[in-house]
Design an enzyme around this catalytic site. Structure first.
Site, PDB file in Angstrom:
ATOM      1  N   LYS A 135      -3.681   3.439  -2.097  1.00 27.87           N
ATOM      2  CA  LYS A 135      -4.636   4.496  -2.442  1.00 27.87           C
ATOM      3  C   LYS A 135      -4.128   5.775  -1.806  1.00 27.87           C
ATOM      4  CE  LYS A 135      -8.281   1.031  -1.879  1.00 27.87           C
ATOM      5  NZ  LYS A 135      -7.910   0.261  -0.676  1.00 27.87           N
ATOM      6  N   MET A 190      -5.871   7.051  11.027  1.00 26.47           N
ATOM      7  CA  MET A 190      -6.345   7.621   9.757  1.00 26.47           C
ATOM      8  C   MET A 190      -7.255   8.820  10.015  1.00 26.47           C
ATOM      9  SD  MET A 190      -7.128   4.080   7.667  1.00 26.47           S
ATOM     10  CE  MET A 190      -8.599   3.729   8.619  1.00 26.47           C
ATOM     11  N   ASP A 220       0.809  -1.216   0.000  1.00 21.24           N
ATOM     12  CA  ASP A 220       0.000   0.000   0.000  1.00 21.24           C
ATOM     13  C   ASP A 220       0.839   1.262   0.000  1.00 21.24           C
ATOM     14  OD1 ASP A 220      -2.630  -0.953   0.142  1.00 21.24           O
ATOM     15  OD2 ASP A 220      -2.324  -1.488   2.231  1.00 21.24           O
TER      16      ASP A 220
END
Lengths: 259, 259
Positions: free
Chosen positions: A58, A170, A37
């Site tokens: 992403k 996050m 990732d």
């Protein structure tokens, strides 16, 4: 008939190869293909030298690879008999979407396994000298993300201020909203808080301060998109930092992503 | 003057050497002295072969070693220039009293460091195929211990039933009281629950069932005093268990404690 492959959903820990588990290292060494990732430390890349590395992260400014596409890649490679490592920051089952990937693999009949890792929820504070629990200070913690606004809002509403340590993953981009919610809920303005970006990576940046200053803290540009952990609660005032100077790792070259 | 020692507060992960980090392995190899709590896997013992091993575990049927005595041992060994590993199950800062030991070492001026580990709070469920977060099922979790009755009671009172996954460590002996509290708070009787004992050890034993059956579950005697993790919430009904048969590790001899 091809031999069955194996897809390993591997927690990479916070970033530095020091925090890979022995099993993660073994799987990386054996891998034909690694789907990762985030930016990967050169020391981690070096372990899986013979593997093909594919960045499926992403991130802002990149074309998005859908979760479904990632799952198709895993199933496809596994069905061709390849040894695949799906490398995830921290632990694969803590906001890692590892559960979805495991389900997809099981439904497709592809052999897979979970390799738990050192979660940044715990390690990022620890490396900054903050214990999530500490006798007489905190004996429970919640791990949440503001990315799920409904749940994080309901949780903050429900929790009496100061009862437990709050760890938000996050949530860097939502730090102002998070701080406002907590203050509105009655958390004292001077509640200790910490923002830990890029723990155990060369982009490591740590901020400590009062909850009412969290919204305004501004990391340097090179750390601003590093994975972040926010800690709110009395433990964030502790600084059990190292007398010994080895950590954070200082011998690292800057991280690279092999595209 | 003797060279300064180094005391490393090391998270050992759930038990099997597969889940030691690379840094933990390095520190064990370098160690002169290892202070450990629980039964230690022979594969972990073998890594620190040249070290003196001292069991300071607080377990039923053993004379208690006080936390203060452990801290004195750490300070004493560090001040003599020894390389010491304080080996803790899971992560040293999650109910590990690592914070107290770090504080004592800092106050004594002994060089120390924290080596985060794979917490059983996350790994024990993961190895049983239970993700603590799963899209559409749970997006937050709390880690708590019933050993602190005031906080765990207040937390259960505060949390709306089903909002987040509950992970209770060191709570096996209180499972009946925990289940009763949750049921009284309005958690449905059929809420999925799991009890995971001795994850990643030969004593591994897993129970899954409804919350209203948790109190009555009875592990075999050999697992009953293994470290336990209780999970309550919808994710406990998931079984993302492995198609591949390698986990749990099956090649282990039984654990031994070197006294």
């Amino acid at each position: 008939m091809k031999p069955a492959g194996l897809v390993s959903l591997v927690g990479a820990g916070p970033g530095h190869p020091d925090y890979l588990t022995q099993k993660a290292v073994r799987r990386l060494r054996e891998a034909d293909l690694v789907l990762h990732d985030a930016l990967v430390d050169p020391g981690v890349l070096a372990i899986a030298e013979r593997a093909e590395w594919v960045d499926v992260g992403k991130r802002a400014g990149r074309p998005q690879i859908s979760q479904e596409a990632i799952q198709r890649l895993l199933i496809d490679a596994g069905s061709k008999g390849r040894r695949v490592v799906r490398l995830k920051g921290g632990d694969p089952f803590v906001f890692g979407r590892g559960g979805e990937e495991a389900l997809a693999l099981r439904q497709a009949g592809i052999p897979f396994e979970i390799v738990p890792g050192v979660s940044s929820a715990i390690a990022a504070p620890a490396l900054a000298g903050i214990p999530l629990t500490h006798r007489g200070v905190a004996s429970a913690f919640v791990v949440v993300t503001t990315a799920d606004k409904a749940v994080s809002t309901a949780l903050i509403e429900a929790l009496p201020p100061g009862l437990v340590t709050i760890v938000a993953l996050m949530s860097f981009g939502n730090r102002a909203a998070l701080a406002t919610q907590l203050l509105d809920r009655g958390w004292p303005a001077q509640t200790p808080a910490a923002l830990l970006l890029g723990a155990a990576t060369p982009r490591q940046w740590t901020w400590r301060g009062a909850l009412n200053a969290l919204a305004a803290c501004e990391p340097p540009a090179e750390s601003a998109d590093a994975p972040g952990t926010i800690v709110v609660g009395a433990v964030a005032s502790l600084d059990l930092s190292l007398v010994h100077g080895e950590l954070p790792p200082i011998a690292l070259a800057s991280s690279v992503a092999r595209e």
